[in-house]
Design a protein around this motif. Sequence first.
Motif, PDB file in Angstrom:
ATOM      1  N   TRP A 197     -13.596  43.544  11.959  1.00 58.77           N
ATOM      2  CA  TRP A 197     -12.637  43.177  12.997  1.00 58.77           C
ATOM      3  C   TRP A 197     -13.433  42.772  14.222  1.00 58.77           C
ATOM      4  O   TRP A 197     -13.952  43.606  14.957  1.00 58.77           O
ATOM      5  N   GLN A 198     -13.526  41.477  14.421  1.00 58.04           N
ATOM      6  CA  GLN A 198     -14.238  40.982  15.586  1.00 58.04           C
ATOM      7  C   GLN A 198     -13.345  41.107  16.809  1.00 58.04           C
ATOM      8  O   GLN A 198     -12.159  40.813  16.759  1.00 58.04           O
ATOM      9  N   PHE A 199     -13.931  41.514  17.922  1.00 57.94           N
ATOM     10  CA  PHE A 199     -13.159  41.689  19.148  1.00 57.94           C
ATOM     11  C   PHE A 199     -12.514  40.380  19.601  1.00 57.94           C
ATOM     12  O   PHE A 199     -11.457  40.375  20.189  1.00 57.94           O
ATOM     13  N   ASP A 200     -13.170  39.266  19.333  1.00 53.41           N
ATOM     14  CA  ASP A 200     -12.657  37.962  19.762  1.00 53.41           C
ATOM     15  C   ASP A 200     -12.337  37.072  18.566  1.00 53.41           C
ATOM     16  O   ASP A 200     -12.496  35.852  18.617  1.00 53.41           O
ATOM     17  N   ASP A 201     -11.904  37.684  17.496  1.00 54.06           N
ATOM     18  CA  ASP A 201     -11.431  36.946  16.331  1.00 54.06           C
ATOM     19  C   ASP A 201     -12.498  35.976  15.810  1.00 54.06           C
ATOM     20  O   ASP A 201     -12.275  34.779  15.685  1.00 54.06           O
ATOM     21  N   TYR A 202     -13.657  36.529  15.501  1.00 50.46           N
ATOM     22  CA  TYR A 202     -14.751  35.759  14.900  1.00 50.46           C
ATOM     23  C   TYR A 202     -15.224  34.622  15.816  1.00 50.46           C
ATOM     24  O   TYR A 202     -15.630  33.561  15.365  1.00 50.46           O
ATOM     25  N   ALA A 203     -15.186  34.860  17.121  1.00 51.30           N
ATOM     26  CA  ALA A 203     -15.655  33.830  18.050  1.00 51.30           C
ATOM     27  C   ALA A 203     -17.139  33.560  17.879  1.00 51.30           C
ATOM     28  O   ALA A 203     -17.628  32.487  18.230  1.00 51.30           O
ATOM     29  N   TYR A 204     -17.874  34.540  17.341  1.00 46.40           N
ATOM     30  CA  TYR A 204     -19.313  34.385  17.172  1.00 46.40           C
ATOM     31  C   TYR A 204     -19.696  34.164  15.718  1.00 46.40           C
ATOM     32  O   TYR A 204     -20.817  34.432  15.314  1.00 46.40           O
ATOM     33  N   GLY A 205     -18.748  33.676  14.926  1.00 41.95           N
ATOM     34  CA  GLY A 205     -19.037  33.409  13.529  1.00 41.95           C
ATOM     35  C   GLY A 205     -18.757  34.609  12.651  1.00 41.95           C
ATOM     36  O   GLY A 205     -18.273  35.646  13.107  1.00 41.95           O
ATOM     37  N   PRO A 206     -19.058  34.492  11.366  1.00 47.65           N
ATOM     38  CA  PRO A 206     -18.696  35.548  10.418  1.00 47.65           C
ATOM     39  C   PRO A 206     -19.611  36.758  10.426  1.00 47.65           C
ATOM     40  O   PRO A 206     -19.411  37.678   9.649  1.00 47.65           O
ATOM     41  N   GLU A 207     -20.649  36.773  11.271  1.00 53.35           N
ATOM     42  CA  GLU A 207     -21.520  37.941  11.322  1.00 53.35           C
ATOM     43  C   GLU A 207     -20.713  39.172  11.736  1.00 53.35           C
ATOM     44  O   GLU A 207     -19.911  39.115  12.655  1.00 53.35           O
ATOM     45  N   CYS A 208     -20.959  40.285  11.076  1.00 52.77           N
ATOM     46  CA  CYS A 208     -20.110  41.461  11.286  1.00 52.77           C
ATOM     47  C   CYS A 208     -20.932  42.682  11.645  1.00 52.77           C
ATOM     48  O   CYS A 208     -21.920  42.987  10.989  1.00 52.77           O
ATOM     49  N   ASP A 209     -20.529  43.381  12.688  1.00 52.43           N
ATOM     50  CA  ASP A 209     -21.107  44.691  12.995  1.00 52.43           C
ATOM     51  C   ASP A 209     -20.000  45.682  13.350  1.00 52.43           C
ATOM     52  O   ASP A 209     -20.227  46.639  14.079  1.00 52.43           O
ATOM     53  N   ASN A 210     -18.814  45.451  12.846  1.00 56.74           N
ATOM     54  CA  ASN A 210     -17.664  46.288  13.205  1.00 56.74           C
ATOM     55  C   ASN A 210     -16.724  46.370  12.002  1.00 56.74           C
ATOM     56  O   ASN A 210     -15.732  45.664  11.916  1.00 56.74           O
ATOM     57  N   TYR A 211     -17.067  47.228  11.055  1.00 54.72           N
ATOM     58  CA  TYR A 211     -16.332  47.288   9.788  1.00 54.72           C
ATOM     59  C   TYR A 211     -15.029  48.079   9.953  1.00 54.72           C
ATOM     60  O   TYR A 211     -14.851  49.143   9.371  1.00 54.72           O
ATOM     61  N   ARG A 212     -14.143  47.528  10.793  1.00 55.45           N
ATOM     62  CA  ARG A 212     -12.869  48.197  11.060  1.00 55.45           C
ATOM     63  C   ARG A 212     -11.686  47.277  10.758  1.00 55.45           C
ATOM     64  O   ARG A 212     -10.651  47.374  11.401  1.00 55.45           O
ATOM     65  N   SER A 213     -11.813  46.414   9.787  1.00 55.96           N
ATOM     66  CA  SER A 213     -10.678  45.574   9.410  1.00 55.96           C
ATOM     67  C   SER A 213      -9.666  46.418   8.628  1.00 55.96           C
ATOM     68  O   SER A 213     -10.008  46.999   7.596  1.00 55.96           O
ATOM     69  N   GLN A 214      -8.438  46.489   9.140  1.00 57.80           N
ATOM     70  CA  GLN A 214      -7.388  47.292   8.488  1.00 57.80           C
ATOM     71  C   GLN A 214      -6.064  46.558   8.418  1.00 57.80           C
ATOM     72  O   GLN A 214      -5.060  47.128   7.983  1.00 57.80           O
ATOM     73  N   TRP A 215      -6.022  45.299   8.836  1.00 62.87           N
ATOM     74  CA  TRP A 215      -4.757  44.583   8.938  1.00 62.87           C
ATOM     75  C   TRP A 215      -4.093  44.374   7.582  1.00 62.87           C
ATOM     76  O   TRP A 215      -2.866  44.452   7.475  1.00 62.87           O
ATOM     77  N   LEU A 216      -4.878  44.120   6.544  1.00 62.26           N
ATOM     78  CA  LEU A 216      -4.280  43.815   5.248  1.00 62.26           C
ATOM     79  C   LEU A 216      -3.593  45.038   4.657  1.00 62.26           C
ATOM     80  O   LEU A 216      -2.430  44.974   4.223  1.00 62.26           O
ATOM     81  N   SER A 217      -4.266  46.193   4.643  1.00 58.76           N
ATOM     82  CA  SER A 217      -3.653  47.408   4.108  1.00 58.76           C
ATOM     83  C   SER A 217      -2.491  47.860   4.981  1.00 58.76           C
ATOM     84  O   SER A 217      -1.503  48.408   4.477  1.00 58.76           O
ATOM     85  N   ALA A 218      -2.570  47.622   6.301  1.00 55.42           N
ATOM     86  CA  ALA A 218      -1.508  48.070   7.202  1.00 55.42           C
ATOM     87  C   ALA A 218      -0.218  47.308   6.978  1.00 55.42           C
ATOM     88  O   ALA A 218       0.849  47.911   6.780  1.00 55.42           O
ATOM     89  N   TYR A 219      -0.290  45.997   6.970  1.00 55.23           N
ATOM     90  CA  TYR A 219       0.936  45.198   6.957  1.00 55.23           C
ATOM     91  C   TYR A 219       1.385  44.799   5.553  1.00 55.23           C
ATOM     92  O   TYR A 219       2.492  44.296   5.386  1.00 55.23           O
ATOM     93  N   SER A 220       0.551  45.051   4.562  1.00 55.58           N
ATOM     94  CA  SER A 220       0.995  44.868   3.171  1.00 55.58           C
ATOM     95  C   SER A 220       1.494  46.167   2.565  1.00 55.58           C
ATOM     96  O   SER A 220       2.187  46.154   1.543  1.00 55.58           O
ATOM     97  N   GLU A 221       1.098  47.324   3.171  1.00 59.45           N
ATOM     98  CA  GLU A 221       1.434  48.656   2.652  1.00 59.45           C
ATOM     99  C   GLU A 221       0.890  48.841   1.239  1.00 59.45           C
ATOM    100  O   GLU A 221       1.499  49.518   0.405  1.00 59.45           O
ATOM    101  N   ARG A 222      -0.263  48.254   0.984  1.00 60.38           N
ATOM    102  CA  ARG A 222      -0.926  48.369  -0.319  1.00 60.38           C
ATOM    103  C   ARG A 222      -2.353  48.863  -0.100  1.00 60.38           C
ATOM    104  O   ARG A 222      -2.961  48.615   0.939  1.00 60.38           O
ATOM    105  N   SER A 223      -2.905  49.518  -1.112  1.00 52.12           N
ATOM    106  CA  SER A 223      -4.303  49.919  -1.063  1.00 52.12           C
ATOM    107  C   SER A 223      -5.187  48.710  -1.346  1.00 52.12           C
ATOM    108  O   SER A 223      -4.848  47.848  -2.161  1.00 52.12           O
ATOM    109  N   VAL A 224      -6.324  48.660  -0.668  1.00 51.72           N
ATOM    110  CA  VAL A 224      -7.274  47.565  -0.813  1.00 51.72           C
ATOM    111  C   VAL A 224      -8.551  48.130  -1.425  1.00 51.72           C
ATOM    112  O   VAL A 224      -9.010  49.210  -1.050  1.00 51.72           O
ATOM    113  N   LEU A 225      -9.115  47.394  -2.370  1.00 54.21           N
ATOM    114  CA  LEU A 225     -10.305  47.875  -3.071  1.00 54.21           C
ATOM    115  C   LEU A 225     -11.418  48.199  -2.078  1.00 54.21           C
ATOM    116  O   LEU A 225     -11.961  49.305  -2.065  1.00 54.21           O
TER     117      LEU A 225
END
Length: 794
Positions: free
Chosen positions: A677-705
């Motif tokens: 989860w990039q603070f500025d929505d991937y403004a700096y490209g796909p490089e990641c140092d914040n492994y807190r993406s939870q939107w898919l499991s939250a709004y789909s109400e499904r478990s994610v692998l």
Amino acid sequence: MDGYRTTASDRGPETADERRAGSSAPVTGRLRAVRLLPASAALAVVLAVLIGCGTPVADVARYAGYALWAVLLPGTLVFRALRRRPHTLVEDLALGAVTGLVLELAAWAVTVRLGLQSVAVLWPLAVVLPFALVPGLRRHWRPRGYVRPPLSWSWTVAGLVALTAVYFGEVFLARFPILPTGEPSRVYGDLPYLISLAGNAKYHMPPTFPQAAGEPLHYHWFTFSHMAMSSVVGGIDLPVVAMRLMVPVLSVLTVLAVAVAAHRLSGRLWAGPVAVALFMGVGEFTAAYPNSIDSWLFGAPAVGLLSWASLSLAYSQPLLVALAVTVGEVLRGSGAGSDRREVPPLGRGAFVLVALFALASSAAKASTLPVTLGGLAVAGLALAVTSRRIPRSVLVLGAILVGAQLFATALVFDFQSYGLQLGLFGNVRKYWADPQLGPAPVRAAVALSTLAAFVLNHQLRLLGAVPLLWRRRMRLEPVQWFLLGSALAGPAAYLLIGGFNASYFTIASAPFAALLSAWGWCELAERAALPRRAAVALVAAAVLAGAVLTWLIHRFSGRWAEFSVRLLGRGTGSRVHWPLLPMLAAALAVAAAAVLGLLLWRGAGRVRPALRGYGGVVLVTGLCALGLPALPLDVLQGREYGWDFAWALSGRQIEAARWVRANSRPTDVLATNAHCWQFDDYAYGPECDNYRSQWLSAYSERSVLVEGWAYAPRLVARSGGGVVAREPFWDQRLFGLNEDAVYRPTAESIERLRQEHRVRFLVVDRKAGAESSRLREFAEPVFDNGRVAAYRLP
């Protein structure tokens, strides 16, 4: 808001209407309508706030129906059956609603375990039918003998309820959308994670960690079971529950529970509103704007964060207050010094209520039971010293609380500490540990001033207890020892245990501090024989003083900070402790003003003898008013600066997740390439140092692998309670399979996902990385909005 009769010491001069309202005499239709006005006005304000902040009217109606049918009705019936005889209607409804929250947990466990979510709406019949069919239980539908409060009390509590709703409307409901719809939408970072836990709880008992399918969730997850039942029984979308309905409604319930608890334990009518004002209105004292203190490392998070971003805190507070009042009820008869009051005892059913509230509190918030146990230990020790014995009732209480703690520790938390560990002053040592600070005397002075700032910052609401302790010369009743012990146990635990989550121990002590402080304030006012008009004038003056302080801090805090550094910051080579200096300088100024004020008051008392007995209550009220700017400054800070960790969340991400929810089964597992989860929505490209993406499991109400794993219990436990934002996923073979399916798909990798891990949909966020063109050969494209694409596995 019905239900309080005053004692002789509380009454003071009353109007004819109040004397009639405060009795048990028959009520005419006109008087009944008048008495309903305060509750109706408070309810109207709550509804106006909800609807004004964009809550769909249909969802408000559904939530009201759910709360009445599945929480208030069964809970009130059971509470009435357990308490000995009626006291007040507001008590029955407030503590009955909390009892309903406990019963709901059992209903959730049964219906989800058996897969009966479709008929979960019928679970209250398990309570309603026995109370309708068994002759001995029918009387609890319409109990008689309620006492009623004066209208002034009802309007005061109604006003506090309304202010609570307006506050949450300002700092939370109006700040974030229910569902992000555009690209620049923002949401508080933790809320999708909390929604994902509730979505998981709709279909799993016990819940699992939704960002890593099948991973155990050793966490206080009772809150999310409640959210799941709100959605299932009420037919309400989970984001509406989390972002609009749950927090203000549970906070209003907490207000009523505090008012009930203060009156029942102290026997003083006005202790209820005073305790609510102390608990909800007297907040952090910093003398700085915006709040520059690293609050997670100084006792508690900022006011806004602890108010709404921690949904488990909002849920646990009414349970904790109900536990406090029922434990206090048992202790009320454990010593010879207990007051004789008109509040009838709960009877033996109090032990059952303690057990219910303790079990629910144990995994609603992990910090609540240890604080309560600390208070009970202090009460037991005081009884052992004064009477040389510990009553059996206290031992039974201890067994209940310890049993509930063991239940949570073993079965819910799996003996995990979530990174908490012993470390004296570990959370505040940074203020005096800087090597550049200077010689040992300077370090000692900074250390002492840091602890003084800690007390000033979080313990102002406890000031009313000081005259209580002084006047009784520490010869307290058992229930008072319990409240005092619990009020001090939280801050003590915070100073003894390392990890920022230890701040919740301090927060858990706040209700106990407010209850005891309100008791002390009322006794102080009684001793001063403070007339009603003088009491109203004193409260009005305190509110005015809070407003003036708010303006001064908002307008001149920058200059005050500079002055404070010049006054107190000289001679040190470190700036780490400088954020504490404005409050310390303000404390010195207040202390000087208090001494001068007392001298002037003594002189005025010689001129007007009627003022002589009022000095103490005026001083305590004035000092408590120092914490009143916290809430209005919180509102201003939210408007002018926004909230930290309010991160970008695209409406197209939400659209894709909800499409998957509508077109999949609850048992389906998803796979995705969105882990960051990039603070500025991937403004700096796909490089990641914040492994807190939870939107898919939250709004789909499904478990994610494998989605975002920063909050996984196994990682948090290893990090000392912190968020593991950068550590790689613990199963690199599984992670590699997941990534290969998106970027390097083969028939074998797709088949392994489907057969071994039950993956049915693969969701690609193209801002994290575009999928391979070959993916279409092995999976069916079923959704694409440009940013997010979904593929169904064969």
